[in-house]
Design a protein around this motif. Sequence first.
Motif, PDB file in Angstrom:
ATOM      1  N   PRO A 135      -5.341   4.106  -0.579  1.00 34.43           N
ATOM      2  CA  PRO A 135      -4.546   3.058   0.088  1.00 34.43           C
ATOM      3  C   PRO A 135      -4.726   3.025   1.596  1.00 34.43           C
ATOM      4  CG  PRO A 135      -3.218   4.233  -1.536  1.00 34.43           C
ATOM      5  CD  PRO A 135      -4.489   4.999  -1.400  1.00 34.43           C
TER       6      PRO A 135
ATOM      7  N   ALA B 288       0.807  -1.230   0.000  1.00 35.74           N
ATOM      8  CA  ALA B 288       0.000   0.000   0.000  1.00 35.74           C
ATOM      9  C   ALA B 288       0.838   1.278   0.000  1.00 35.74           C
ATOM     10  CB  ALA B 288      -0.938  -0.004   1.208  1.00 35.74           C
TER      11      ALA B 288
ATOM     12  N   LEU C  84      -6.647  -2.008  -3.994  1.00 38.07           N
ATOM     13  CA  LEU C  84      -5.833  -0.959  -4.605  1.00 38.07           C
ATOM     14  C   LEU C  84      -5.909  -1.025  -6.126  1.00 38.07           C
ATOM     15  CD1 LEU C  84      -2.620  -0.979  -2.357  1.00 38.07           C
ATOM     16  CD2 LEU C  84      -4.623   0.511  -2.218  1.00 38.07           C
TER      17      LEU C  84
END
Length: 341
Positions: free
Chosen positions: A288, A34, A282
Amino acid sequence: MDSQRQRPALTAAKTVFVGAVVVGGLLTLTHGVAGVTWRDVVQVLRGVPAWELGALGALWLGGLCIYSTVLAAALPGLGVGRGLVLNLTGSAVANVVPLGGAVGTALNWRMVTRWGHTNVAFAAFTVLTNLLDVLCKLLLPLVAVGGLVAFSTHVPSGLWWVAGTCAALLLALAVLQRLARGLDGAPLRGPGWWRTALPHVRTAVDRIGHLLATRWQRLLPGSIGYVAAQVALLSACLWAVGLHVPLTVVLVAAAIERLGTLVAITPGGIGVAEIGTVAWLLATGVDPVMAVAGVVLYRAFVVVMEVPVGGIVLAAWLVHERRTPAAPEVPAAEEPEEVAA
């Protein structure tokens, strides 16, 4: 004597290994997948109101109650209340002991036999419930990909590979089921342990077949309802942190998360299941930090919450059992249809 000395060292090694996988997986989740910090994730989680956490907790508990109907159907005479006790206590132990699935199963065996059920009944119960759990986890990706196709959504090649693998595993399970049915005619030849175990295996296989034939009306809806409750909980957790994504996206995320729990290295697949789930979110273009926060919140309910709640239930059961004599063993064929919780 040497084995007794080696046991603490082996336990410590398992603990270190599992801890390393968990920490490494969670760090990979934030910093590798992320690209966020845990400080940002915690900041989002702190913004979830208490009433929403309470509602999520009620949804989580409702899902466990639904699954308890599956457990009750898989072991005649168990009852929904005791099914919930088995679920919470077994998960609590499995989630704190390194590679503790076997320990949780042993605890459940102790509880079930104290309630008067036979070893064969428990063996059939364990195999049947785990089989249903695996089947649901393998079927969910097929349903999720089917949902994407139905809504004319692009399906990444990786998801096609996942769906194909799940379909192949389902086929393998069907073949194994046919082989298991063939044990009825298997001769009593081979090593002594096989000649001793085969009659019990036959009895357990016959019992599983009987339960599936006579109780599918409770086993199937309960299993589907539990999966639906988990999808709803994941969707609600994402909503609570500010992510509003389509149901098809949530369905795929839930399917990936459920597959991740099959990797039984860590409790509930912690450090493994989260990575694939967040990676999928994502890929759909969501924020994120919110994606990690929503998945972590969901995992906190389905894995972490079971430890304190299950621990309290286990302590209450231990106190109660010390004051109550064990029930006499009831033959599997004569088990009562229902036993009060």
